[in-house]
Scaffold this motif. Structure first.
Motif, mmCIF file in Angstrom:
data_model
loop_
_atom_site.group_PDB
_atom_site.id
_atom_site.type_symbol
_atom_site.label_atom_id
_atom_site.label_comp_id
_atom_site.label_asym_id
_atom_site.label_seq_id
_atom_site.Cartn_x
_atom_site.Cartn_y
_atom_site.Cartn_z
ATOM 1 N N ASP A 153 55.130 -7.827 -19.739
ATOM 2 C CA ASP A 153 55.055 -7.631 -18.294
ATOM 3 C C ASP A 153 55.207 -6.174 -17.872
ATOM 4 O OD1 ASP A 153 57.706 -7.740 -19.208
ATOM 5 O OD2 ASP A 153 58.466 -8.190 -17.216
ATOM 6 N N ILE A 154 55.388 -5.280 -18.852
ATOM 7 C CA ILE A 154 55.591 -3.866 -18.547
ATOM 8 C C ILE A 154 54.627 -3.007 -19.362
ATOM 9 C CG2 ILE A 154 57.205 -1.919 -18.700
ATOM 10 C CD1 ILE A 154 59.456 -3.821 -18.068
ATOM 11 N N VAL A 155 53.965 -2.078 -18.684
ATOM 12 C CA VAL A 155 53.072 -1.130 -19.346
ATOM 13 C C VAL A 155 53.845 0.144 -19.614
ATOM 14 C CG1 VAL A 155 50.901 0.149 -19.198
ATOM 15 C CG2 VAL A 155 51.099 -2.111 -18.126
ATOM 16 N N TRP A 269 55.654 1.008 -15.982
ATOM 17 C CA TRP A 269 55.559 0.287 -14.714
ATOM 18 C C TRP A 269 55.330 -1.199 -14.969
ATOM 19 C CZ3 TRP A 269 51.699 3.537 -16.578
ATOM 20 C CH2 TRP A 269 50.451 2.952 -16.857
ATOM 21 N N LYS A 270 55.662 -2.008 -13.972
ATOM 22 C CA LYS A 270 55.433 -3.453 -14.076
ATOM 23 C C LYS A 270 53.956 -3.739 -13.866
ATOM 24 C CE LYS A 270 58.171 -6.609 -12.612
ATOM 25 N NZ LYS A 270 58.978 -7.503 -11.767
ATOM 26 N N GLU A 271 53.412 -4.581 -14.726
ATOM 27 C CA GLU A 271 51.975 -4.841 -14.670
ATOM 28 C C GLU A 271 51.594 -5.626 -13.414
ATOM 29 O OE1 GLU A 271 48.504 -5.968 -17.834
ATOM 30 O OE2 GLU A 271 50.417 -6.999 -18.033
ATOM 31 N N LYS A 272 52.342 -6.664 -13.089
ATOM 32 C CA LYS A 272 52.028 -7.495 -11.932
ATOM 33 C C LYS A 272 52.859 -7.053 -10.739
ATOM 34 C CE LYS A 272 50.594 -11.564 -14.600
ATOM 35 N NZ LYS A 272 50.811 -13.000 -14.854
ATOM 36 N N ARG A 283 50.130 7.807 -10.549
ATOM 37 C CA ARG A 283 50.020 7.347 -11.942
ATOM 38 C C ARG A 283 48.827 7.989 -12.632
ATOM 39 N NH1 ARG A 283 49.381 1.047 -12.672
ATOM 40 N NH2 ARG A 283 47.216 1.513 -12.130
#
Length: 303
Positions: A153-155, A269-272, A283
């Motif tokens: 869930d995190i990039v 960062w959080k993907e969703k 970014r």
């Protein structure tokens, strides 16, 4: 229960101090106390444990804070989305980082020149887990971290790659050496930076393999404090660097033999998550600038 009550509660919950919260919110303390009391009346339970002037979130308060934070973040994301749909370039980027170095601040200033209507919300903390919690809760758009986060869930994108050197004072006994063996550092006073836990763990393990434990005489929060202490001859430290000694550097960097370790700085960062245009621009800018810098470093190495 209204939005203002929730924002006030969030601030009081974070600071756990009514006077400090009132100062941060720029309102009178009695008015803040009344607002919190009315909120507790609406919720039906006390949200804080009170002992004299001290207030601490209780079990109900912690559960309520989690929901409040999520709700306020969603409302802010909705406001930003509507602003983006209307074509406005106003917006802000929220960031959590350990260091506020000159290079970091210059990068923010360069971005601000390109997008003058964008504002920043900066949170500084030396705790990597605290930064991750801010990201998970949605309180920040991005974090700069030295730990790679491997979660679906995190990039997590690497921005900077650095080797680990030994930093010593210009008048240190080893200062005129280009390289140093790890065994030569037994008994040397070491200074650690609290934020560089992963580097410290690796270096400590390598020293133990060579038959000694680093003699840590000081641990500091500030990278600038670390630089000042090393340059003053208070001790030595393992220091991440691209490998080029800067002109007029306050200390000397020495290559450590058989020391194969890379230090990375990541943008995560959080993907969703909904990102404002400002956050997306930032970014893209940061990642692009890191790629440009890597190309310059390769070119200078070839030359």
């Amino acid at each position: 229960m209204d939005l203002l009550q929730l924002k006030y509660f969030q601030t009081v919950a974070k600071l756990e101090h009514m006077t400090k919260a009132a100062h941060a919110l720029q309102i009178a303390q009695p008015a803040l106390s009344v607002t919190i009391a009315r909120l507790e009346e609406d919720v039906g339970v006390p949200l804080f444990n009170r002992t004299g002037r001290n207030i601490v979130l209780n079990e109900y308060g912690k559960a309520f804070l989690e929901r409040v934070t999520r709700a306020l973040n969603e409302l802010e994301a909705g406001r930003q989305e509507v602003s983006d749909l209307s074509g406005s370039e106003f917006g802000y980027v929220s960031i959590a980082s350990t260091f506020m170095s000159k290079r970091f601040c210059n990068r923010l200033a360069s971005f601000a020149q390109l997008y003058p209507k964008v504002n920043f919300q900066l949170t500084q903390t030396t705790n990597e887990n605290a930064k991750l919690r801010l990201l998970e809760s949605g309180e920040v758009d991005f974090i700069f971290t030295i730990k790679k986060i491997e979660r679906p869930d995190i990039v997590c994108v690497p921005l900077v790659e650095k080797d680990i050197f030994l930093a010593v004072s210009p008048v240190h006994r080893l200062a005129n050496r280009g390289t140093v063996a790890l065994e030569e550092l037994a008994g040397e006073p070491f200074i650690n930076l609290k934020a560089d836990e992963s580097i410290q763990e690796f270096c400590h393990a390598m020293c133990l393999k060579r038959g000694f434990a680093p003699k840590v005489v000081c641990t500091c929060d500030s990278s600038q404090g670390l630089v000042n202490l090393v340059s003053a001859g208070f001790g030595v430290t393992f220091f991440p660097s691209p490998g080029r000694q800067k002109p007029n550097s306050p200390f000397v960097l020495l290559k450590v033999e058989d020391f194969d370790y890379k230090s990375f700085l990541y943008l995560a960062w959080k993907e969703k998550r909904y990102f404002s245009k400002a956050a997306l621009y930032f970014r893209e800018y940061v990642i692009h600038q890191s790629k440009v810098k890597k190309k310059r470093n390769r070119f200078s190495t070839v030359r």
